[in-house]
Scaffold this motif. Structure first.
Motif, mmCIF file in Angstrom:
data_model
loop_
_atom_site.group_PDB
_atom_site.id
_atom_site.type_symbol
_atom_site.label_atom_id
_atom_site.label_comp_id
_atom_site.label_asym_id
_atom_site.label_seq_id
_atom_site.Cartn_x
_atom_site.Cartn_y
_atom_site.Cartn_z
ATOM 1 N N GLU A 308 -2.685 3.546 27.984
ATOM 2 C CA GLU A 308 -3.570 2.607 28.675
ATOM 3 C C GLU A 308 -3.399 1.191 28.129
ATOM 4 O O GLU A 308 -3.340 0.218 28.883
ATOM 5 N N LEU A 309 -3.307 1.065 26.801
ATOM 6 C CA LEU A 309 -3.118 -0.248 26.191
ATOM 7 C C LEU A 309 -1.769 -0.844 26.587
ATOM 8 O O LEU A 309 -1.653 -2.043 26.844
ATOM 9 N N ASP A 310 -0.739 -0.005 26.617
ATOM 10 C CA ASP A 310 0.590 -0.480 26.999
ATOM 11 C C ASP A 310 0.586 -1.044 28.411
ATOM 12 O O ASP A 310 1.286 -2.017 28.711
ATOM 13 N N GLN A 311 -0.167 -0.427 29.297
ATOM 14 C CA GLN A 311 -0.162 -0.839 30.692
ATOM 15 C C GLN A 311 -1.122 -1.992 30.980
ATOM 16 O O GLN A 311 -1.040 -2.606 32.045
ATOM 17 N N SER A 312 -2.016 -2.291 30.044
ATOM 18 C CA SER A 312 -3.004 -3.341 30.306
ATOM 19 C C SER A 312 -3.048 -4.379 29.186
ATOM 20 O O SER A 312 -2.497 -5.477 29.318
ATOM 21 N N PHE A 313 -3.662 -4.037 28.086
ATOM 22 C CA PHE A 313 -3.902 -4.990 27.003
ATOM 23 C C PHE A 313 -2.617 -5.662 26.529
ATOM 24 O O PHE A 313 -2.558 -6.879 26.343
ATOM 25 N N PHE A 314 -1.570 -4.871 26.320
ATOM 26 C CA PHE A 314 -0.301 -5.425 25.849
ATOM 27 C C PHE A 314 0.549 -5.967 26.988
ATOM 28 O O PHE A 314 1.138 -7.044 26.890
ATOM 29 N N ARG A 315 0.645 -5.218 28.075
ATOM 30 C CA ARG A 315 1.585 -5.547 29.142
ATOM 31 C C ARG A 315 1.314 -6.898 29.786
ATOM 32 O O ARG A 315 2.243 -7.657 30.080
ATOM 33 N N VAL A 316 0.040 -7.217 30.025
ATOM 34 C CA VAL A 316 -0.265 -8.480 30.696
ATOM 35 C C VAL A 316 0.177 -9.677 29.859
ATOM 36 O O VAL A 316 0.496 -10.738 30.408
ATOM 37 N N ARG A 317 0.211 -9.526 28.544
ATOM 38 C CA ARG A 317 0.656 -10.611 27.681
ATOM 39 C C ARG A 317 2.181 -10.661 27.620
ATOM 40 O O ARG A 317 2.783 -11.728 27.615
ATOM 41 N N PHE A 318 2.795 -9.499 27.591
ATOM 42 C CA PHE A 318 4.243 -9.416 27.488
ATOM 43 C C PHE A 318 4.920 -9.941 28.754
ATOM 44 O O PHE A 318 5.924 -10.661 28.678
ATOM 45 N N ASP A 319 4.371 -9.629 29.911
ATOM 46 C CA ASP A 319 5.029 -9.963 31.176
ATOM 47 C C ASP A 319 5.014 -11.451 31.504
ATOM 48 O O ASP A 319 5.766 -11.898 32.375
ATOM 49 N N ARG A 320 4.178 -12.211 30.836
ATOM 50 C CA ARG A 320 4.127 -13.649 31.119
ATOM 51 C C ARG A 320 5.117 -14.451 30.267
ATOM 52 O O ARG A 320 5.179 -15.674 30.358
ATOM 53 N N LEU A 321 5.926 -13.752 29.479
ATOM 54 C CA LEU A 321 6.869 -14.413 28.587
ATOM 55 C C LEU A 321 8.250 -14.526 29.224
ATOM 56 O O LEU A 321 8.648 -13.695 30.038
ATOM 57 N N THR A 322 8.988 -15.544 28.819
ATOM 58 C CA THR A 322 10.382 -15.665 29.235
ATOM 59 C C THR A 322 11.237 -14.721 28.396
ATOM 60 O O THR A 322 10.789 -14.191 27.367
ATOM 61 N N LYS A 323 12.482 -14.525 28.820
ATOM 62 C CA LYS A 323 13.375 -13.637 28.071
ATOM 63 C C LYS A 323 13.598 -14.159 26.659
ATOM 64 O O LYS A 323 13.612 -13.379 25.696
ATOM 65 N N ARG A 324 13.764 -15.460 26.495
ATOM 66 C CA ARG A 324 13.993 -16.023 25.158
ATOM 67 C C ARG A 324 12.757 -15.837 24.274
ATOM 68 O O ARG A 324 12.884 -15.585 23.072
#
Length: 394
Positions: A308-324
């Motif tokens: 659940e954390l991977d799909q929400s708490f962590f994922r929303v922050r990770f997906d807004r980042l650039t590849k670099r």
């Protein structure tokens, strides 16, 4: 067990069933607010801590306390896409219109509205639904106050005008700002200076705010007197006693217990972060068939909580980042440890230390990392390094 009776409430800013371990902070806030209502003014406070420690929950509780004492409250959340004037103006307008309805405060409130209109026009802030700058009542802006174009100067004059109206209305204002780290250095400096001017005049306006640890450096750079104007309570993980209380009390209120082994496992898995305690409590309740909740229940629930954390708490922050930016964070994980030197990260990336400065600054602005010491880096999101290790790099 019955899902409908599950007392645990994971969520951003969601009030937990048991706000454990924060009693002293709330008592101090309660005393400060009571003293202000009596005309004795104390320092504003900025709650500082990583994500998931309950800063927003504390702000919400302070808001409730202030409203119960007759304060007018203003709650805003800073973010990257809106300036501080745009965030504040609709709320200040609402406060002044409310005070304008009081006969004994109307004259001072109308002056506040004139000041507000001048400020809004200068900073091109949209404060009505039709994007016009009208503050209502057909009034003209006051010339020569809060309209110089210098935010540090003008915001202070606007806050003074609003606080003077509150004083005339025999009330006080509690301004609450979440995610304070998203203010620019100039905006934070203007806010600090404005609050300083309000404090010097013993006017009834106080700030309670919350932000990531980088706020400390921002405040220090903005104004050297910030440490005298504010308190900076550090909001950290809960003690073992408080963490157990956060799990046990809501469960016992529903005639459910945890075995000692189950509690120990949850505390170890969550690192005693309040957000994660709620997530594990929620999942273990839904996993267990009966009381007491045991270690096997926690083992099964842990995989559900992590997913659940991977799909929400962590994922929303990770997906807004650039590849670099993602590569920078993966390099931090590969270096290892709780804090990583910029030089070690650069070496892991195969580049010069000087070349990662802009990338590092971008991640700090996005609230993903902070600098606990010069040249050091650390994640603002607890357990984020473990999330990154579970990701497949592309």
């Amino acid at each position: 067990m019955d899902y409908l009776r599950n007392p645990f409430a994971p969520g951003a800013g969601t009030q937990p069933p048991e706000l454990a371990g924060r009693e002293t902070l709330l008592e101090e806030a309660d005393i400060t607010l009571q003293r202000m209502r009596q005309g004795i003014f104390g320092r504003s406070s900025i709650f500082v801590g990583l994500r998931g420690v309950g800063k927003t929950v504390l702000l919400n509780r302070v808001r409730e306390m202030a409203e119960a004492k007759g304060f007018i409250t203003i709650s805003v959340e800073a973010h990257e896409d809106k300036s501080l004037p745009v965030l504040l103006l609709p709320h200040l307008r609402k406060v002044l219109l409310k005070l304008n309805s009081l006969a004994h405060a109307a004259a001072v409130a109308r002056r506040g509205l004139r000041v507000l209109k001048g400020f809004a026009g200068l900073f091109k802030a949209k404060i009505t639904l039709n994007d016009q700058l009208d503050v209502g009542l057909g009034i003209d802006p006051e010339r020569g106050t809060a309209d110089s174009g210098d935010l540090e100067h003008d915001l202070g004059e606007l806050l003074i005008a609003v606080a003077e109206a509150a004083k005339s209305g025999n009330t006080s204002i509690c301004l609450l700002i979440d995610e304070l780290q998203y203010l620019s250095e100039k905006e934070l400096s203007a806010l600090i200076m404005g609050l300083h001017q309000v404090s010097q005049r013993s006017l009834p306006l106080i700030l309670y705010a919350a932000g990531l640890p980088l706020v400390l450096a921002l405040a220090g750079r903005s104004k050297s007197y910030s440490e005298r104007l504010f308190t900076f309570p550090r909001i950290d993980v809960l003690t073992k006693k408080a963490a157990k209380q956060a799990l046990e009390k809501p469960a016992l209120a529903n005639n459910v217990a945890f075995t000692p082994e189950a509690l120990a496992t949850i505390l170890e898995k969550t690192g005693r972060y309040p957000y994660f305690l709620q997530q594990w409590g929620y999942e273990t309740w839904n996993t267990a068939d009966e009381s007491p909740i045991n270690a096997e229940d926690v083992k099964i629930a842990t995989s559900r909580a992590i997913n659940e954390l991977d799909q929400s708490f962590f994922r929303v922050r990770f997906d807004r980042l650039t590849k670099r930016e993602k590569d920078f964070l993966f390099a931090m994980v590969n270096v290892g440890g709780d804090q990583q030197r910029s030089g070690d990260i650069a070496e892991e990336l195969g580049v010069k230390t000087t070349s990662i400065g802009p990338l590092r600054s971008s991640l700090i602005r996005k609230g993903m990392i902070y600098s606990p010491a010069h040249g050091d880096n650390a994640f603002t999101v607890p357990l984020f390094d473990e999330f990154l290790r579970r990701q497949v790099r592309t």
